[in-house]
Design an enzyme around this catalytic site. Sequence first.
Site, PDB file in Angstrom:
ATOM      1  N   ARG A   2       7.877  -9.147  35.862  1.00  0.00           N
ATOM      2  CA  ARG A   2       6.520  -9.668  36.032  1.00  0.00           C
ATOM      3  C   ARG A   2       6.454  -9.728  37.369  1.00  0.00           C
ATOM      4  O   ARG A   2       7.139 -10.607  38.222  1.00  0.00           O
ATOM      5  CB  ARG A   2       6.227 -10.603  35.106  1.00  0.00           C
TER       6      ARG A   2
ATOM      7  N   HIS B 147       4.762 -20.515  24.952  1.00  0.00           N
ATOM      8  CA  HIS B 147       5.955 -19.985  25.309  1.00  0.00           C
ATOM      9  C   HIS B 147       7.338 -20.338  24.608  1.00  0.00           C
ATOM     10  O   HIS B 147       7.925 -20.933  25.476  1.00  0.00           O
ATOM     11  CB  HIS B 147       5.962 -19.884  26.699  1.00  0.00           C
TER      12      HIS B 147
ATOM     13  N   SER C 104      11.275 -18.302  31.311  1.00  0.00           N
ATOM     14  CA  SER C 104      11.660 -16.971  31.252  1.00  0.00           C
ATOM     15  C   SER C 104      13.185 -16.977  31.732  1.00  0.00           C
ATOM     16  O   SER C 104      13.585 -17.375  32.717  1.00  0.00           O
ATOM     17  CB  SER C 104      11.121 -15.864  31.985  1.00  0.00           C
ATOM     18  N   ALA C 105      14.044 -16.260  30.632  1.00  0.00           N
ATOM     19  CA  ALA C 105      15.580 -16.052  30.858  1.00  0.00           C
ATOM     20  C   ALA C 105      16.254 -17.229  31.093  1.00  0.00           C
ATOM     21  O   ALA C 105      17.244 -17.432  31.686  1.00  0.00           O
ATOM     22  CB  ALA C 105      15.636 -15.067  32.183  1.00  0.00           C
ATOM     23  N   CYS C 106      15.716 -18.239  30.197  1.00  0.00           N
ATOM     24  CA  CYS C 106      16.353 -19.707  30.095  1.00  0.00           C
ATOM     25  C   CYS C 106      17.103 -19.778  28.733  1.00  0.00           C
ATOM     26  O   CYS C 106      17.240 -21.057  28.367  1.00  0.00           O
ATOM     27  CB  CYS C 106      15.568 -20.611  30.579  1.00  0.00           C
TER      28      CYS C 106
END
Length: 597
Positions: free
Chosen positions: A73, A230, A252-254
């Site tokens: 993104r 989210h 994100s990505a955690c």
Amino acid sequence: MTRFPTHNKKLKDWVNRMAKLCQPDDIVWIDGTDAQKAALEQDALTRSELIQLNPEKLPGCFLHRTAVDDVARTEHLTFICTRKKHTAGPTNNWMAPRTAYRKAKAIFKGAMRGRTMYVIPFSMGPVGSRFSKIGVELTDSRYVVLNMLIMTRAGEAVLRQLEKEDNFTKCLHSRAQLDINKRLILHFPEDNTIWSVGSGYGGNVLLGKKCLSLRIASYLGLREHWLAEHMLIMGIEEPNGHIEYIAAAFPSACGKTNLAMLVPPEGLKVKGYRIWTVGDDIAWMRVDSDGMLWAVNPETGFFGVAPGTNSGTNPNMVETIKKNTIFTNVLLKADKTVWWEGADGEIPADGIDWQSRAWKPGAKDANGKPILGAHPNSRFTAPIVNCPSASFRMEQPHGVPISAIIFGGRRQHLAPLVYETFNWQHGVFAGATMASERTAAQVGELGQVRRDPMAMLPFCGYNMADYFRHWLNMGKRMARPPKIFHVNWFRTDEKGEFLWPGFRENLRILEWILDRCNARVGALKTAIGYVPYPADIDMTGLNLDAGALEKLLEVRNADWLEELKGIKKFFNQFKRSLPPELWQEYKTLQERLKSHE
Ligand code: GTP
Ligand code: SPV
Ligand code: MN
């Protein structure tokens, strides 16, 4: 006017207007049939937009590669376009709607010449449910169509619903020239419209996902008194058969996808826990007449991070992506299967990397850095129904009742493994002050700590000060609000190694969280909240170094006092819009930290 398979005048007019702007050679309506999908796949294969993977080993699977500068993104090219700048708030990029439409029109103009415009009617949430929202995405990308068919309920049934209701989010997308200098991801919440141009990467172009289900939906949620978050949603079936549901927001990505489908660790197996996956990225939550918070996942697929996914970390996902999956930017092996850093099995001797180059392990670039086979943000798109732990309540429009909300992020040093907030307002403060080290899910510098309230910094479609107030108000609407917790799976030791093994072992922490929700265990009161007594965490079968759990649970007041500086700076940018309750929480936290010093 061309004949369209709908009587909805608003829809027909809009498609015609957008076609006039983009000038596609033809217009194809997506009906959701297998035959049409197969034809699209064939077309995409012929044009090398997809690569067919090994039909024996990976039936129905494809590989796609995006442009090298289009792999995550692009938050700096993402805008909230409201009449007043204040509506977007200080944390969003803002553009005036007139300017935004004008700039984007110049790029969209004639962008679909020589191409087909696909019309994708889609529903976020079960078709026809009053909790669902309809969108229609126009796109010139077959990759987008095929992904949307996995991620959303798309096709004929949605068109039929649009005969009955008029409201839908107008989503326009074109790859255009895939030029990063002519790339814009624009949201017009006041017009219920999304325009995305110049990208082919997931979060920028699958407009049902972050653009509609978070940015536009959060704006609608404020008006309609619900929350678009989210968050993953998962059920934890306790040994007695009772299922408790939790929702968790990590940036994100955690670790949302991994947590949402965990398999209980050996040591806890005898207890008979079972996990049910409802969603891995987005939760829409409403207060029901019982005074509780109920959550649905509006999506029907996973768009998950590939690197690190293997049978040890995430066996359910390994099972999920064995068929009908689209892989993006991973390594292609000689036998037409795929690989990524941290995948199962041996490192392949060679392959074609995500940039279409011949690849061998150990290769280094000009700066001596290892060349990766798969991009760190390479992903797979797979249907939830493939997942062995998929919840049987997926199709229930009502969703599932939420017992606990968990916030979390990547913090090497500050946050303990878990803590429980004192009450809803304090929990909202914990969410509003979240911070995390940056990952590869968005373009930018890795590792740098940034504040990411409720993991929504890049996804809140309006002023975050109003968003915090909305959260505070939602608490007041509930007779039994969920308890709010904070977790950090990523604390490291002096050598920089993770202190906590994470993944399936995280169930041990979820167990404590549920114990707290049901008042089964006590806890240590610290300045930041309640922390577990080490003895209350079941460590059966887990051999951590002596003292590691104590280190993981430690609350260092001096560090938190330092953290307050960053929080103050963050809050200050909202000026007088920030709810005073959050400053009040700030001050009482500061006092507690000083008195405990
Ligand atoms: P988005 O799809 O970007 O929203 O990400 P996500 O929050 O779903 O993250 P995901 O579960 O895909 O995990 C991202 C990365 O974090 C992967 O490389 C995982 O291997 C890693 N990860 C996930 N859970 C854990 C954990 O408990 N401990 C550690 N150390 N790493 C984890
Ligand atoms: C994220 O970045 O939070 C994702 C992937 O879940 S994307 O759809 O690209 O936003
Ligand atoms: Mn996400």
